[in-house]
Design an enzyme around this catalytic site. Structure first.
Site, short mmCIF file in Angstrom:
data_model
loop_
_atom_site.label_atom_id
_atom_site.label_comp_id
_atom_site.label_asym_id
_atom_site.label_seq_id
_atom_site.Cartn_x
_atom_site.Cartn_y
_atom_site.Cartn_z
N LYS A 1 -17.21 -25.36 2.15
CA LYS A 1 -17.76 -23.78 3.26
C LYS A 1 -16.28 -23.70 4.02
O LYS A 1 -16.34 -24.34 4.93
CB LYS A 1 -18.32 -24.46 4.21
CG LYS A 1 -19.11 -23.08 4.10
CD LYS A 1 -19.41 -22.95 5.88
CE LYS A 1 -18.72 -23.25 6.82
NZ LYS A 1 -17.54 -21.38 6.72
N GLU B 1 -12.02 -33.15 13.55
CA GLU B 1 -10.59 -32.54 13.24
C GLU B 1 -10.50 -31.79 14.60
O GLU B 1 -10.94 -30.24 13.93
CB GLU B 1 -9.76 -32.89 12.50
CG GLU B 1 -8.21 -32.73 12.61
CD GLU B 1 -8.07 -31.16 13.35
OE1 GLU B 1 -7.44 -31.13 14.29
OE2 GLU B 1 -7.43 -30.10 12.29
N CYS C 1 -3.90 -26.16 15.47
CA CYS C 1 -4.60 -27.57 16.96
C CYS C 1 -3.47 -28.18 17.05
O CYS C 1 -3.26 -28.99 17.92
CB CYS C 1 -5.21 -28.29 15.77
SG CYS C 1 -4.85 -29.01 14.71
N GLU D 1 -7.81 -24.11 25.11
CA GLU D 1 -6.29 -24.34 23.88
C GLU D 1 -6.08 -22.81 23.72
O GLU D 1 -7.33 -21.64 23.65
CB GLU D 1 -7.33 -25.00 22.80
CG GLU D 1 -6.49 -24.88 21.33
CD GLU D 1 -7.24 -25.88 20.63
OE1 GLU D 1 -6.11 -26.01 19.72
OE2 GLU D 1 -7.88 -25.84 20.41
#
Length: 493
Positions: free
Chosen positions: A186, A262, A296, A393
């Site tokens: 996906k 992750e 990331c 982040e």
């Protein structure tokens, strides 16, 4: 040279727009569609079939039906398919690069870099497929024998993010194929086109029908929910935000699924006073501005020893100011747009909060006017340690700089985060490198290096940055189960 509209149109017309289920491209069961946009212009690039829950389960049906035969397929056959796919992707490198630039926004040279990096997972796991060793030994008491073999975990759900459309697919699909697993992939709804072309390439490389099924759609939960609730699924691998990963982990618990997560990052970039500052700035640009900061692994906090902070910040700001925002297909562009308007709004909110708390925008600090979702490359100085931008982040081209006085303080500041994915350390002292690496809580450490991702290395983090590893010899283990066979003493009467 700048890419022409005719070249873009020709490429887009070659990309499949349906769902890939059991080797066939088909429309969604309800006829639904969704649009993919160019973040540099806001214009529609393509319209794709939008998978429903029924389509997602049909994809799992195909993966489940193909699993037994695929698991018994010789490792050399799986290896050869991966190698042919690697060669085909190399042949079509310019197509893949341009497609990523169009749907994700990164400048074309950077997209070419992703093709090279992402394709290495295909080559690496083509080699690992035939080296997935078990072991045979005698029990310690010297009688029975121990035989340990690796088997594919079974049908997998692979959920990839929008920021690295090729690499995030190859580093999940590659080891799954190598281990003998079937898959439901996906891709992110913002950047699904690269996965569509990637899947078509794998079919051409000889991947059997049903081994890889691709179901893009406008509703992630409509796809993942019913698939994860089905007892035939054996594993889910997800790359994305920590909050979404936490929800998936809860869903995975019901069927005790194998999971690889992750998740988010908040990478510290630590510069000690003995570092080569020019090389540190070069590394900072690589660690911060890869993918416009939408990674990331992106350096999120710049921790600089107070004795060199002013010099480093001045040089860093000059390098950031020299970047040229623009559509990634333009020769002059060195930094592309953010992925969507809400992402740009989130970045600016963090910058505004930091400035209100006392930080100074040395360069940048504002969204850019005009088409697309561009944000000025930004360096913030005098950032207080309690500013929100240091704990969240950023996912954008913004670099907050703060200072420390001692090695111990640098370690404490680096660890002051719930995340633990990537970290970066610049110093001339190798002993310090080992001391800091042993004490900071991160799955990856870059020592005098701003880019450390590699197909041969285990990629992953600790704490709320997730679990499991992608790449390296560890990568194929994530898609394998261990079976122990106890053999009676061959010398017994």
């Amino acid at each position: 040279m700048t890419i022409t509209p005719e070249r873009e149109a020709e490429l887009l017309a070659s990309v499949p727009t349906g769902l890939l289920i059991n080797g066939q491209w088909r429309d969604a069961s309800d006829g639904g569609t969704f649009d993919v946009h160019d973040p540099a212009t806001g214009k529609v690039l393509a319209t794709l079939a939008s998978a429903t829950s029924e389509d997602a389960l049909a994809a799992l049906d195909a993966a489940d039906a193909a699993q037994a035969e695929w698991a018994l397929t010789p490792a050399r056959t799986r290896s050869d398919i991966l190698r042919r796919a690697f060669d085909l992707i190399n042949e079509r490198a310019e197509d893949f690069a341009l497609l990523m630039t169009l749907e994700m926004g990164k400048p074309l040279p950077e997209a070419r870099g992703e093709v090279a990096y992402g394709n290495e997972f295909m080559r690496w796991f083509s080699e690992e497929a035939v080296r997935d060793y078990g072991r045979y030994l005698t029990t310690p008491e010297g009688k029975n024998k121990i035989l340990v073999q690796h088997k594919p975990v079974g049908p997998c759900l692979l959920i990839t993010p929008w920021n690295f459309p090729l690499a995030m697919a190859t580093r999940k699909v590659g080891p799954a194929i190598a281990a003998g697993c079937t898959m439901v992939l996906k891709p992110a709804k913002l950047t699904p086109l690269t996965s569509q072309l990637f899947a078509a390439t794998l079919l051409e490389a000889g991947l059997p029908a049903g081994v890889l099924n691709v179901v893009a759609g406008k509703s992630a939960s409509a796809i993942s929910g019913p698939v994860m609730a089905d007892s035939r699924l054996r594993k889910v691998s997800f790359t994305g935000s920590t909050p979404v990963g936490q929800r998936l982990l809860k869903d995975a618990a019901d069927n005790v699924l194998r999971t690889s997560m992750e998740l988010g990052g908040n990478a510290p970039f630590i510069v000690f006073e003995d570092a080569d500052l020019d090389k540190a700035v070069e590394g900072a640009m690589a660690a911060k501005m890869r993918n416009m900061g939408e990674a990331c692994t992106a350096a999120n906090r710049f921790l600089v020893q107070d004795t060199v902070a002013d010099e480093f910040t001045e040089k860093f700001a000059a390098a950031m100011k020299a970047l040229r925002p623009g559509r990634g297909t333009e020769d002059s562009s060195t930094v592309g747009p953010l992925i969507e308007s809400s992402a740009r709004d989130d970045v600016h909110a963090l910058v505004s909060d930091a400035v209100a708390a006392g930080a100074v925008a040395i360069t940048g600090g504002e969204p850019l006017a005009g088409d697309g979702y561009f944000y000025a490359p930004t360096v913030l100085g005098n950032v207080p340690n309690d500013a929100q931008i240091l704990s969240e982040e950023i996912f954008g081209p913004v670099a907050p700089v703060t200072t420390f006085a001692t090695e111990e303080e640098a370690i404490r500041l680096a660890n002051a985060s719930e995340y633990g994915l990537a970290s970066y350390l610049y110093t001339a002292d190798y002993n310090r490198m080992f001391r800091v690496a042993e004490q900071i809580e991160f799955g990856m450490v870059g020592f005098n290096a701003g880019v450390i991702s590699n197909a041969a290395a285990p990629f992953g983090g600790v704490k709320q940055s997730g679990m499991g590893r992608e790449g390296g010899s560890e990568g194929i283990a994530e898609y394998s189960t261990v079976q122990y066979i106890g053999i009676g003493d061959p010398y017994a009467d």
